[in-house]
Motif scaffolding. Structure first.
Motif, PDB file in Angstrom:
ATOM      1  N   ALA A 178       0.831  -1.200   0.000  1.00  0.00           N
ATOM      2  CA  ALA A 178       0.000   0.000   0.000  1.00  0.00           C
ATOM      3  C   ALA A 178       0.866   1.251   0.000  1.00  0.00           C
ATOM      4  CB  ALA A 178      -0.921   0.003   1.227  1.00  0.00           C
ATOM      5  N   GLY A 179       0.440   2.242  -0.759  1.00  0.00           N
ATOM      6  CA  GLY A 179       1.155   3.511  -0.856  1.00  0.00           C
ATOM      7  C   GLY A 179       1.062   4.037  -2.267  1.00  0.00           C
ATOM      8  N   PRO A 180       1.185   5.324  -2.479  1.00  0.00           N
ATOM      9  CA  PRO A 180       1.120   5.883  -3.830  1.00  0.00           C
ATOM     10  C   PRO A 180       2.193   5.279  -4.743  1.00  0.00           C
ATOM     11  CG  PRO A 180       0.933   7.618  -2.189  1.00  0.00           C
ATOM     12  CD  PRO A 180       1.318   6.383  -1.449  1.00  0.00           C
ATOM     13  N   VAL A 181       1.764   4.643  -5.820  1.00  0.00           N
ATOM     14  CA  VAL A 181       2.678   3.976  -6.742  1.00  0.00           C
ATOM     15  C   VAL A 181       3.171   4.969  -7.788  1.00  0.00           C
ATOM     16  CG1 VAL A 181       2.960   2.121  -8.422  1.00  0.00           C
ATOM     17  CG2 VAL A 181       1.566   1.754  -6.373  1.00  0.00           C
ATOM     18  N   MET A 182       4.484   5.105  -7.896  1.00  0.00           N
ATOM     19  CA  MET A 182       5.095   6.015  -8.846  1.00  0.00           C
ATOM     20  C   MET A 182       5.554   5.304 -10.121  1.00  0.00           C
ATOM     21  SD  MET A 182       5.214   9.153  -7.451  1.00  0.00           S
ATOM     22  CE  MET A 182       3.528   8.823  -6.902  1.00  0.00           C
ATOM     23  N   ALA A 183       6.077   4.077  -9.991  1.00  0.00           N
ATOM     24  CA  ALA A 183       6.629   3.366 -11.142  1.00  0.00           C
ATOM     25  C   ALA A 183       6.835   1.901 -10.768  1.00  0.00           C
ATOM     26  CB  ALA A 183       7.946   4.001 -11.585  1.00  0.00           C
ATOM     27  N   PHE A 184       7.232   1.096 -11.774  1.00  0.00           N
ATOM     28  CA  PHE A 184       7.424  -0.337 -11.584  1.00  0.00           C
ATOM     29  C   PHE A 184       8.873  -0.734 -11.836  1.00  0.00           C
ATOM     30  CE2 PHE A 184       2.965   0.173 -12.693  1.00  0.00           C
ATOM     31  CZ  PHE A 184       2.332  -0.614 -11.747  1.00  0.00           C
ATOM     32  N   MET A 185       9.285  -1.791 -11.133  1.00  0.00           N
ATOM     33  CA  MET A 185      10.581  -2.433 -11.337  1.00  0.00           C
ATOM     34  C   MET A 185      10.345  -3.935 -11.412  1.00  0.00           C
ATOM     35  SD  MET A 185      12.900  -0.445  -8.464  1.00  0.00           S
ATOM     36  CE  MET A 185      14.324  -1.497  -8.807  1.00  0.00           C
ATOM     37  N   GLY A 186      11.304  -4.675 -11.951  1.00  0.00           N
ATOM     38  CA  GLY A 186      11.154  -6.120 -11.948  1.00  0.00           C
ATOM     39  C   GLY A 186      12.017  -6.810 -12.967  1.00  0.00           C
ATOM     40  N   LYS A 187      11.629  -8.058 -13.288  1.00  0.00           N
ATOM     41  CA  LYS A 187      12.303  -8.882 -14.276  1.00  0.00           C
ATOM     42  C   LYS A 187      11.264  -9.448 -15.237  1.00  0.00           C
ATOM     43  CE  LYS A 187      16.076 -10.539 -11.243  1.00  0.00           C
ATOM     44  NZ  LYS A 187      17.258 -10.324 -12.073  1.00  0.00           N
ATOM     45  N   SER A 188      11.646  -9.589 -16.501  1.00  0.00           N
ATOM     46  CA  SER A 188      10.724 -10.147 -17.485  1.00  0.00           C
ATOM     47  C   SER A 188      11.505 -10.918 -18.535  1.00  0.00           C
ATOM     48  CB  SER A 188       9.910  -9.040 -18.163  1.00  0.00           C
ATOM     49  OG  SER A 188      10.763  -8.173 -18.898  1.00  0.00           O
ATOM     50  N   THR A 189      10.791 -11.768 -19.271  1.00  0.00           N
ATOM     51  CA  THR A 189      11.294 -12.418 -20.473  1.00  0.00           C
ATOM     52  C   THR A 189      10.364 -12.005 -21.605  1.00  0.00           C
ATOM     53  OG1 THR A 189       9.928 -14.414 -20.319  1.00  0.00           O
ATOM     54  CG2 THR A 189      11.988 -14.393 -19.045  1.00  0.00           C
ATOM     55  N   PRO A 190      10.640 -12.409 -22.828  1.00  0.00           N
ATOM     56  CA  PRO A 190       9.707 -12.078 -23.914  1.00  0.00           C
ATOM     57  C   PRO A 190       8.327 -12.702 -23.749  1.00  0.00           C
ATOM     58  CG  PRO A 190      11.869 -12.593 -24.816  1.00  0.00           C
ATOM     59  CD  PRO A 190      11.923 -12.937 -23.353  1.00  0.00           C
ATOM     60  N   GLU A 191       8.181 -13.639 -22.803  1.00  0.00           N
ATOM     61  CA  GLU A 191       6.909 -14.341 -22.646  1.00  0.00           C
ATOM     62  C   GLU A 191       6.273 -14.195 -21.272  1.00  0.00           C
ATOM     63  OE1 GLU A 191       5.116 -15.895 -24.900  1.00  0.00           O
ATOM     64  OE2 GLU A 191       6.559 -15.391 -26.465  1.00  0.00           O
ATOM     65  N   TYR A 192       6.989 -13.682 -20.278  1.00  0.00           N
ATOM     66  CA  TYR A 192       6.453 -13.645 -18.922  1.00  0.00           C
ATOM     67  C   TYR A 192       6.891 -12.395 -18.167  1.00  0.00           C
ATOM     68  CZ  TYR A 192       5.305 -18.617 -19.446  1.00  0.00           C
ATOM     69  OH  TYR A 192       4.789 -19.807 -19.884  1.00  0.00           O
ATOM     70  N   LEU A 193       6.052 -11.975 -17.232  1.00  0.00           N
ATOM     71  CA  LEU A 193       6.440 -10.999 -16.214  1.00  0.00           C
ATOM     72  C   LEU A 193       6.885 -11.817 -15.007  1.00  0.00           C
ATOM     73  CD1 LEU A 193       6.550  -7.997 -15.357  1.00  0.00           C
ATOM     74  CD2 LEU A 193       4.229  -8.286 -14.456  1.00  0.00           C
ATOM     75  N   LEU A 194       8.192 -11.919 -14.804  1.00  0.00           N
ATOM     76  CA  LEU A 194       8.740 -12.838 -13.809  1.00  0.00           C
ATOM     77  C   LEU A 194       8.631 -12.311 -12.391  1.00  0.00           C
ATOM     78  CD1 LEU A 194      12.004 -14.033 -15.600  1.00  0.00           C
ATOM     79  CD2 LEU A 194       9.760 -15.142 -15.565  1.00  0.00           C
ATOM     80  N   SER A 195       8.976 -11.032 -12.203  1.00  0.00           N
ATOM     81  CA  SER A 195       8.945 -10.478 -10.850  1.00  0.00           C
ATOM     82  C   SER A 195       8.560  -9.014 -10.914  1.00  0.00           C
ATOM     83  CB  SER A 195      10.298 -10.635 -10.149  1.00  0.00           C
ATOM     84  OG  SER A 195      11.278  -9.808 -10.759  1.00  0.00           O
ATOM     85  N   LEU A 196       8.171  -8.486  -9.764  1.00  0.00           N
ATOM     86  CA  LEU A 196       7.685  -7.113  -9.718  1.00  0.00           C
ATOM     87  C   LEU A 196       8.023  -6.495  -8.373  1.00  0.00           C
ATOM     88  CD1 LEU A 196       6.003  -5.348 -11.702  1.00  0.00           C
ATOM     89  CD2 LEU A 196       3.988  -5.938 -10.352  1.00  0.00           C
ATOM     90  N   ALA A 197       8.461  -5.245  -8.414  1.00  0.00           N
ATOM     91  CA  ALA A 197       8.616  -4.417  -7.219  1.00  0.00           C
ATOM     92  C   ALA A 197       8.007  -3.065  -7.539  1.00  0.00           C
ATOM     93  CB  ALA A 197      10.080  -4.268  -6.830  1.00  0.00           C
ATOM     94  N   LEU A 198       7.569  -2.357  -6.519  1.00  0.00           N
ATOM     95  CA  LEU A 198       6.876  -1.088  -6.710  1.00  0.00           C
ATOM     96  C   LEU A 198       7.725   0.061  -6.188  1.00  0.00           C
ATOM     97  CD1 LEU A 198       3.380  -2.221  -5.396  1.00  0.00           C
ATOM     98  CD2 LEU A 198       4.194  -2.249  -7.757  1.00  0.00           C
ATOM     99  N   VAL A 199       7.848   1.088  -6.982  1.00  0.00           N
ATOM    100  CA  VAL A 199       8.495   2.321  -6.553  1.00  0.00           C
ATOM    101  C   VAL A 199       7.398   3.232  -6.040  1.00  0.00           C
ATOM    102  CG1 VAL A 199       9.914   4.275  -7.256  1.00  0.00           C
ATOM    103  CG2 VAL A 199      10.275   2.030  -8.301  1.00  0.00           C
ATOM    104  N   MET A 200       7.505   3.635  -4.782  1.00  0.00           N
ATOM    105  CA  MET A 200       6.417   4.334  -4.112  1.00  0.00           C
ATOM    106  C   MET A 200       6.888   5.633  -3.473  1.00  0.00           C
ATOM    107  SD  MET A 200       4.303   1.340  -2.172  1.00  0.00           S
ATOM    108  CE  MET A 200       3.104   0.357  -3.080  1.00  0.00           C
ATOM    109  N   ALA A 201       5.925   6.515  -3.245  1.00  0.00           N
ATOM    110  CA  ALA A 201       6.128   7.648  -2.354  1.00  0.00           C
ATOM    111  C   ALA A 201       5.534   7.251  -1.009  1.00  0.00           C
ATOM    112  CB  ALA A 201       5.441   8.898  -2.902  1.00  0.00           C
ATOM    113  N   ASP A 202       6.165   7.661   0.063  1.00  0.00           N
ATOM    114  CA  ASP A 202       5.698   7.255   1.381  1.00  0.00           C
ATOM    115  C   ASP A 202       4.373   7.888   1.783  1.00  0.00           C
ATOM    116  OD1 ASP A 202       7.776   5.567   1.669  1.00  0.00           O
ATOM    117  OD2 ASP A 202       8.925   6.810   3.043  1.00  0.00           O
TER     118      ASP A 202
END
Length: 210
Positions: A178-202
């Motif tokens: 929970a928190g205002p989401v500013m942008a996304f981070m993570g890992k991907s392949t051409p076929e999958y979204l493997l992982s995700l982290a959220l860049v947030m403002a507090d």
């Protein structure tokens, strides 16, 4: 079922060597208290002979943080398009820039036209992200299976809950942040979204970056 919440949010405030912190964080477009959540999904994935794994960081690549913050701080995300029904195979995130233009970036498999999407007005910001991560049904791949969002309209105080994108099953462990989401981070392949982290403002971000 256990609910896995992210670990405490570490400050995302690395200042490059030789750069003046006051210029970077308090310049023409200041923003304070940027942080990132713990990543979920396959956080250890690396490229192999058969698969290319891409690390992405939209806060750095799109917003240019910490050098600046080129996105509209009040409502940085305009739309997210999704592809995949057994898992989140890919997302296309359309960001609003502070000069009133937009920029889109694809992570994973490109969503085709007409794909399910989350649309936000220029008064709305994502305040909560929940989902599931685990093994996909169509192959031995650990990836993001499901995502769901809550958003806040800053003008009307209305809170909206999105449909479920991806696999509707709730069997794998749940994650949320929970928190205002500013942008996304993570890992991907051409076929999958493997992982995700959220860049947030507090906290909620206003025009002054506070």
């Amino acid at each position: 079922m256990d609910r896995l919440s992210p670990s405490p949010l570490p400050m995302f405030n690395t200042i490059p060597a030789g750069k003046n912190p006051e210029i970077i964080l308090m310049g023409k477009n200041p923003i304070q208290n940027i942080s990132i959540t713990s990543a979920v999904g396959d956080v250890a994935a690396v490229s192999s002979e058969s698969t290319t794994v891409t690390d992405f960081n939209d806060a750095y690549d799109i917003a240019k943080f910490p050098y600046s913050f080129l996105l509209d701080k009040r409502a940085p995300i305009q739309q997210i398009d999704f592809t995949g029904d057994k898992s989140i195979k890919g997302i296309r995130v359309t960001y609003r820039k502070r000069d009133h233009t937009t920029v889109s970036v694809v992570h994973g498999k490109k969503p085709p036209e007409g794909s399910p999407c989350l649309k936000l007005t220029d008064a709305e910001i994502i305040t909560l992200v929940a989902g599931n991560a685990g093994m996909t049904c169509d192959g031995p791949v650990k990836a993001i299976l499901q995502l769901k969002f809550c958003s806040l309209n800053k003008d009307t105080s209305e809170i909206k809950t999105s449909p479920v994108f991806g696999n509707p099953s709730r069997d794998p462990p749940l994650f949320y942040a929970a928190g205002p989401v500013m942008a996304f981070m993570g890992k991907s392949t051409p076929e999958y979204l493997l992982s995700l982290a959220l860049v947030m403002a507090d906290g909620p971000v206003d025009e002054a970056g506070l």
